[in-house]
Design a protein around this motif. Structure first.
Motif, PDB file in Angstrom:
ATOM      1  N   ILE A  42       0.967  -1.187   0.003  1.00 13.28           N
ATOM      2  CA  ILE A  42       0.046  -0.051   0.057  1.00 13.28           C
ATOM      3  C   ILE A  42       0.891   1.109  -0.030  1.00 13.28           C
ATOM      4  O   ILE A  42       0.664   2.128  -0.677  1.00 13.28           O
ATOM      5  CB  ILE A  42      -1.059   0.013   1.224  1.00 13.28           C
ATOM      6  CG1 ILE A  42      -1.870  -1.250   0.838  1.00 13.28           C
ATOM      7  CG2 ILE A  42      -1.746   1.319   1.281  1.00 13.28           C
ATOM      8  CD1 ILE A  42      -2.794  -1.429   2.199  1.00 13.28           C
ATOM      9  N   GLY A  43       2.003   1.393   0.820  1.00 17.78           N
ATOM     10  CA  GLY A  43       2.856   2.443   0.617  1.00 17.78           C
ATOM     11  C   GLY A  43       3.519   2.680  -0.621  1.00 17.78           C
ATOM     12  O   GLY A  43       3.673   3.688  -1.067  1.00 17.78           O
ATOM     13  N   ARG A  44       3.982   1.734  -1.432  1.00 18.15           N
ATOM     14  CA  ARG A  44       4.582   1.664  -2.733  1.00 18.15           C
ATOM     15  C   ARG A  44       3.685   2.106  -3.743  1.00 18.15           C
ATOM     16  O   ARG A  44       3.739   3.240  -4.391  1.00 18.15           O
ATOM     17  CB  ARG A  44       5.138   0.258  -2.954  1.00 18.15           C
ATOM     18  CG  ARG A  44       5.710   0.041  -4.314  1.00 18.15           C
ATOM     19  CD  ARG A  44       6.460  -1.121  -4.592  1.00 18.15           C
ATOM     20  NE  ARG A  44       5.319  -2.175  -4.613  1.00 18.15           N
ATOM     21  CZ  ARG A  44       4.437  -2.729  -5.286  1.00 18.15           C
ATOM     22  NH1 ARG A  44       4.543  -1.973  -6.623  1.00 18.15           N
ATOM     23  NH2 ARG A  44       3.926  -3.498  -5.080  1.00 18.15           N
ATOM     24  N   GLU A  94       0.848   4.120  -2.648  1.00 18.30           N
ATOM     25  CA  GLU A  94       0.727   5.289  -2.544  1.00 18.30           C
ATOM     26  C   GLU A  94       1.963   6.368  -3.009  1.00 18.30           C
ATOM     27  O   GLU A  94       1.565   7.309  -3.505  1.00 18.30           O
ATOM     28  CB  GLU A  94       0.326   5.609  -1.271  1.00 18.30           C
ATOM     29  CG  GLU A  94      -0.595   5.289  -0.531  1.00 18.30           C
ATOM     30  CD  GLU A  94      -1.148   5.302   1.008  1.00 18.30           C
ATOM     31  OE1 GLU A  94       0.149   5.623   1.687  1.00 18.30           O
ATOM     32  OE2 GLU A  94      -1.941   5.295   1.382  1.00 18.30           O
ATOM     33  N   ARG A  95       3.110   5.968  -2.897  1.00 19.77           N
ATOM     34  CA  ARG A  95       4.394   6.818  -3.449  1.00 19.77           C
ATOM     35  C   ARG A  95       4.111   6.712  -4.960  1.00 19.77           C
ATOM     36  O   ARG A  95       4.640   7.619  -5.367  1.00 19.77           O
ATOM     37  CB  ARG A  95       5.693   5.952  -2.810  1.00 19.77           C
ATOM     38  CG  ARG A  95       5.929   6.068  -1.434  1.00 19.77           C
ATOM     39  CD  ARG A  95       7.246   5.884  -1.305  1.00 19.77           C
ATOM     40  NE  ARG A  95       7.520   4.272  -1.490  1.00 19.77           N
ATOM     41  CZ  ARG A  95       7.470   3.485  -0.553  1.00 19.77           C
ATOM     42  NH1 ARG A  95       6.765   3.895   0.586  1.00 19.77           N
ATOM     43  NH2 ARG A  95       7.171   2.037  -1.014  1.00 19.77           N
ATOM     44  N   GLU A  96       3.757   5.797  -5.601  1.00 15.26           N
ATOM     45  CA  GLU A  96       3.644   5.680  -7.059  1.00 15.26           C
ATOM     46  C   GLU A  96       2.525   6.712  -7.413  1.00 15.26           C
ATOM     47  O   GLU A  96       2.516   7.397  -8.445  1.00 15.26           O
ATOM     48  CB  GLU A  96       3.360   4.027  -7.707  1.00 15.26           C
ATOM     49  CG  GLU A  96       4.646   3.442  -7.852  1.00 15.26           C
ATOM     50  CD  GLU A  96       4.360   2.042  -8.278  1.00 15.26           C
ATOM     51  OE1 GLU A  96       3.010   1.634  -8.864  1.00 15.26           O
ATOM     52  OE2 GLU A  96       5.026   0.914  -8.086  1.00 15.26           O
ATOM     53  N   ALA A  97       1.472   6.621  -6.691  1.00 19.19           N
ATOM     54  CA  ALA A  97       0.408   7.713  -7.036  1.00 19.19           C
ATOM     55  C   ALA A  97       0.757   9.020  -6.717  1.00 19.19           C
ATOM     56  O   ALA A  97       0.777   9.830  -7.491  1.00 19.19           O
ATOM     57  CB  ALA A  97      -0.866   7.116  -6.164  1.00 19.19           C
ATOM     58  N   ASP A  98       1.482   9.222  -5.703  1.00 18.84           N
ATOM     59  CA  ASP A  98       2.179  10.561  -5.625  1.00 18.84           C
ATOM     60  C   ASP A  98       3.261  11.137  -6.428  1.00 18.84           C
ATOM     61  O   ASP A  98       3.098  12.234  -7.101  1.00 18.84           O
ATOM     62  CB  ASP A  98       2.963  10.612  -4.068  1.00 18.84           C
ATOM     63  CG  ASP A  98       2.018  10.731  -2.991  1.00 18.84           C
ATOM     64  OD1 ASP A  98       0.603  11.038  -3.130  1.00 18.84           O
ATOM     65  OD2 ASP A  98       2.478  10.409  -1.811  1.00 18.84           O
ATOM     66  N   THR A 131       0.998  11.850  -9.612  1.00 23.16           N
ATOM     67  CA  THR A 131       0.391  13.125  -9.296  1.00 23.16           C
ATOM     68  C   THR A 131       1.513  14.288  -9.700  1.00 23.16           C
ATOM     69  O   THR A 131       1.061  15.406 -10.305  1.00 23.16           O
ATOM     70  CB  THR A 131      -0.129  13.229  -8.203  1.00 23.16           C
ATOM     71  OG1 THR A 131      -0.984  11.950  -7.731  1.00 23.16           O
ATOM     72  CG2 THR A 131      -0.902  14.594  -7.612  1.00 23.16           C
TER      73      THR A 131
END
Length: 158
Positions: A25-27, A29-33, A36
């Protein structure tokens, strides 16, 4: 949650520990950030390029107006040059006609000059070459007053 989502979640996470799930999930989220940030960067770059394109369009419009003005000035200058060239050609032709020297026709040079006989004694002569001419009208030549021939008479005293 729906039953389909619940089943999908259990199947996709099968065999993962809760810690592995947190890492995953952290990975994500980082990819999504990162994506973005990449989208914001691309949007900023698009805005910069749009502003640059608008500025270049304005410069192109200004250059087109300047070119149009320059072409009009060039056309006017060419017309003035053509008029000046025509006037110069006319002036040169007039000067050539004014300074032209031509031979006299042969008919005038070969015609005899008529001599008019007015007097019994000979042709007309110039007054200054006449033996009776005087440059001082107050002085009477002595040949007028008396002479050897009998046709002259003495002048009366004044």
């Amino acid at each position: 949650m729906s039953i389909a989502q619940d089943i999908r979640t259990k199947v996709s996470h099968r065999g993962l520990t809760p810690w592995q799930l947190v890492q995953k999930i952290g990975r994500l989220e980082r990819e999504a950030d990162n994506r973005t940030c990449l989208m914001v960067e691309m949007a900023t770059r698009i805005d910069e390029l749009t502003a640059e394109r608008n500025q270049l369009e304005d410069q192109l419009d200004t250059a087109a107006i300047d070119l149009s003005t320059a072409l009009d000035d060039l056309r006017i200058a060419r017309q003035e040059t053509a008029r000046t060239q025509d006037a110069l050609t006319a002036t040169q032709a007039q000067l050539a006609n004014a300074t032209a020297v031509s031979d006299l026709p042969q008919l005038i040079a070969t015609q005899p000059i008529p001599i008019v006989q007015r007097f019994d004694s000979g042709p007309v002569i110039r007054l200054g070459a006449s033996p009776l001419a005087t440059t001082d009208p107050g002085r009477v030549p002595p040949t007028w007053a008396r002479g050897d021939d009998e046709d002259t008479q003495p002048l009366p005293a004044a």
